[in-house]
Design a protein around this motif. Sequence first.
Motif, mmCIF file in Angstrom:
data_model
loop_
_atom_site.group_PDB
_atom_site.id
_atom_site.type_symbol
_atom_site.label_atom_id
_atom_site.label_comp_id
_atom_site.label_asym_id
_atom_site.label_seq_id
_atom_site.Cartn_x
_atom_site.Cartn_y
_atom_site.Cartn_z
ATOM 1 N N VAL A 42 23.252 26.964 52.243
ATOM 2 C CA VAL A 42 22.694 25.901 52.878
ATOM 3 C C VAL A 42 23.684 24.782 53.545
ATOM 4 O O VAL A 42 24.692 24.650 52.901
ATOM 5 C CB VAL A 42 21.236 25.259 52.294
ATOM 6 C CG1 VAL A 42 21.957 24.552 50.829
ATOM 7 C CG2 VAL A 42 20.543 24.219 53.139
ATOM 8 N N PHE A 69 19.849 36.145 52.295
ATOM 9 C CA PHE A 69 19.679 34.868 51.646
ATOM 10 C C PHE A 69 18.069 34.513 51.377
ATOM 11 O O PHE A 69 17.975 33.172 50.961
ATOM 12 C CB PHE A 69 20.370 33.912 52.547
ATOM 13 C CG PHE A 69 21.568 33.972 52.458
ATOM 14 C CD1 PHE A 69 22.625 32.905 51.308
ATOM 15 C CD2 PHE A 69 22.659 34.605 53.138
ATOM 16 C CE1 PHE A 69 23.628 33.149 51.333
ATOM 17 C CE2 PHE A 69 23.912 34.763 53.063
ATOM 18 C CZ PHE A 69 24.656 34.108 52.115
ATOM 19 N N ILE A 72 16.736 33.325 48.337
ATOM 20 C CA ILE A 72 17.401 32.252 47.621
ATOM 21 C C ILE A 72 17.113 30.771 48.583
ATOM 22 O O ILE A 72 16.631 29.785 47.959
ATOM 23 C CB ILE A 72 19.033 32.073 47.920
ATOM 24 C CG1 ILE A 72 19.309 33.250 46.791
ATOM 25 C CG2 ILE A 72 19.764 30.804 47.622
ATOM 26 C CD1 ILE A 72 20.773 34.011 46.947
ATOM 27 N N SER A 75 13.578 28.391 48.054
ATOM 28 C CA SER A 75 13.419 27.316 47.000
ATOM 29 C C SER A 75 13.842 26.210 47.599
ATOM 30 O O SER A 75 13.576 25.070 47.134
ATOM 31 C CB SER A 75 14.322 27.767 45.835
ATOM 32 O OG SER A 75 15.610 27.612 46.123
ATOM 33 N N TYR A 76 14.671 26.194 49.032
ATOM 34 C CA TYR A 76 14.585 25.010 49.465
ATOM 35 C C TYR A 76 13.656 24.378 50.321
ATOM 36 O O TYR A 76 13.955 23.544 51.006
ATOM 37 C CB TYR A 76 15.959 25.145 50.599
ATOM 38 C CG TYR A 76 17.331 25.667 49.826
ATOM 39 C CD1 TYR A 76 17.463 25.326 48.398
ATOM 40 C CD2 TYR A 76 18.187 26.540 50.262
ATOM 41 C CE1 TYR A 76 18.582 25.925 47.647
ATOM 42 C CE2 TYR A 76 19.442 26.972 49.687
ATOM 43 C CZ TYR A 76 19.558 26.809 48.221
ATOM 44 O OH TYR A 76 20.451 27.343 47.811
ATOM 45 N N ARG A 78 10.884 23.703 49.474
ATOM 46 C CA ARG A 78 10.030 22.832 48.704
ATOM 47 C C ARG A 78 10.287 21.279 49.087
ATOM 48 O O ARG A 78 11.522 20.987 49.136
ATOM 49 C CB ARG A 78 10.426 23.072 47.077
ATOM 50 C CG ARG A 78 9.583 22.441 46.014
ATOM 51 C CD ARG A 78 9.902 22.545 44.666
ATOM 52 N NE ARG A 78 11.298 22.042 44.552
ATOM 53 C CZ ARG A 78 12.091 22.719 43.457
ATOM 54 N NH1 ARG A 78 12.063 23.667 42.999
ATOM 55 N NH2 ARG A 78 13.409 22.071 43.062
ATOM 56 N N MET B 302 21.057 40.038 46.629
ATOM 57 C CA MET B 302 21.963 39.069 45.907
ATOM 58 C C MET B 302 21.795 38.874 44.480
ATOM 59 O O MET B 302 21.921 37.631 44.019
ATOM 60 C CB MET B 302 22.143 37.878 46.633
ATOM 61 C CG MET B 302 22.717 38.006 48.060
ATOM 62 S SD MET B 302 23.027 36.065 48.596
ATOM 63 C CE MET B 302 23.959 36.665 50.238
ATOM 64 N N GLN B 333 18.892 20.423 43.351
ATOM 65 C CA GLN B 333 19.249 22.026 42.859
ATOM 66 C C GLN B 333 20.779 22.282 42.833
ATOM 67 O O GLN B 333 21.176 22.145 43.894
ATOM 68 C CB GLN B 333 18.534 22.540 44.009
ATOM 69 C CG GLN B 333 17.139 22.465 44.063
ATOM 70 C CD GLN B 333 16.393 23.387 44.814
ATOM 71 O OE1 GLN B 333 16.350 24.662 44.914
ATOM 72 N NE2 GLN B 333 15.550 22.846 45.943
ATOM 73 N N VAL B 336 22.309 24.505 45.415
ATOM 74 C CA VAL B 336 22.473 24.289 46.972
ATOM 75 C C VAL B 336 23.996 24.135 47.077
ATOM 76 O O VAL B 336 24.548 24.718 48.133
ATOM 77 C CB VAL B 336 21.959 22.868 47.004
ATOM 78 C CG1 VAL B 336 22.625 22.123 48.301
ATOM 79 C CG2 VAL B 336 20.505 23.005 47.056
#
Lengths: 210, 428
Positions: A42, A69, A72, A75-76, A78, B302, B333, B336
Amino acid sequence: MASYAYLFKYIIIGDTGVGKSCLLLQFTDNRFQPAHDLTIGVEFGARIVTVGQKRIKLQIWDTAGQESFRSITRSYYRGAAGALLVYDITRRDTFDHLATWLEDARKYSNANITIMLIGNKCDLEAKRAVSREEGESFARENGLFFIETSAKTAANVEEAFVHTAADIHDKIQAGVLDVTNESSGIKLGPTQPNLSSFPSGSAETVRGCC
Amino acid sequence: MTGTVFSLANLSETYHGTVYISTSFLAFESSDYKGCRFAIPLLAIRRVERNASTDPLRPGFYLAVTLWHKMVLQFRIRRSQEVCDHWCVLLRDQLKEFLPLMGQLRPFLRQCPSEAVLLNKLDQFKARCLGHTFGYPGLIKPQRERAKLRFWKEYLETHGRNLTTVCLAEFNRLVRIGLPNELRGEIWELCAGSLYLRFFHTGEYEALLQANHSSPGPYAVEIEKDLNRSLPEYPAYQSKEGINALRRVLNAYSWKDPELGYCQAMNIVASALLIYLDEEQTFWVLSVLCDRLLPGYYSTSMYGASLDQAIFEHLVNKTMPILDAHFKQYDIQLAVACLPWFLTLYINSMPLVFAFRVLDCFFLEGPKVLFQIGLAILKITGGQLLETTDDGEFMNVLKNYFDTLDELVHPESTNPQTRQLTKFHQLL
């Protein structure tokens, strides 16, 4: 630090290579950079816009589009108040994948998220593979806003971001979104100097003065 | 065989450890604190002599192994005659197997810059990496490069070179101070072990390209999309030459391992490797990365990177509990910022010149380096990170830190050595 009334969290999602990072760069820096680094995970961008008479800071999460991705980047989602779901009007497959992206957005973000469907690269009219009507009808069927943009010419880029912000703002005014709830993707801005004389900096007070 | 004492004939130091023989290698690893290790292809051995010890204080057998460049490895094997006989028969039989293949060595060595360094002919050496044509990143200080090469030449003269390198503590020290550009690729290959893979699979890369040149394969489209998004600021990737090399390497890898195929982030790593390695070398380093050093990083799910991320977060919790609690309180997080560090080996986080120094250490010491660097970054920036209240600010602190890695830590210091220390030195 520039003051603002609210901070909205946005996510940009969609297939790889549809122009997500270019849209962000055009919006935050007013430039188009065809050769830029691939987004791993990100990237972040931020800009302040004005909606009504309020300054709103947009904090934008630009996500990686490749399948690997997905688990993964989920979760962003949220705590995002707005989502820009992007496809490339010159590549049919990116439009065909919208349903799975939308499913993810509905599943992993909060229920009141405002979603803007964006058909990007509209400067490449000659290579168009998805008609505007198709985009419109997909948006209508799924309750999304719709706009066609070009990150290259900057056409409609500003509108895409600002219109989404205006809708989120309306939802706050209407009481649909609760600004005190962290998961809404909205935060109150730092206490503003001209409001410091008010006894409390709560949302109600801020709204009352405007 | 355990309990073996190893020394180089030209040096006095001895190392206690275990000597191994495999189908293709003679290898040694010391068990003492000094650290000595090597793996030498049997092809490089020219002569083996065995003598019983005449010194009653040092019983056992002496084995002297002479390599093609006349360096002699000495082993004192503290075992019974029977055991030693058996071992020597094994070694002899294996060596015989390789007799017909001896001719492979010379052409391979001609491509090694270390040989050119030893012959003082580096200026005539035609490296096929992109850096040789398009320049190496960062400000090159010719004097410093020459000094580093001189240290390496001294080391290679006495401790073997490329396929026959004996790695001692001094080797590690030379890697950690930063590799000279001309030798960097070869030392990476040596440390990763891909040098041996390439040696034993000569021509395989070319053959893969030949066999598939008319069928692009299922990953070609995805790879194509990312070619212009791999270190675009590096001049080679603004030219056909660089883009074509990157395209071939990534496609070749997807043909070699179709289950893994291609995953974003591999393009970043491959484009960085190509600055110091040619296509075939990059191909084999990628192979070691995907199979051994970073398993599961570039798979469809991954899972390897996610697992390491979880371990990293656990380490942060254990070593920096206050910072960890802060992140949890503000719902920041860590992944990130940190996931891209691991996936791209810091290549797209730090300025290239520093990322390559990290890579030097990574190939030398393995994946633990990624964790150590990550923890150090959080520790150094910890004070500022404690003031952040959301992911955006958190990312900004780290971005700013990476952008200023070349700044001095103690510009006011009266000690000239301390004054020269940059933030990057502090990090390492």
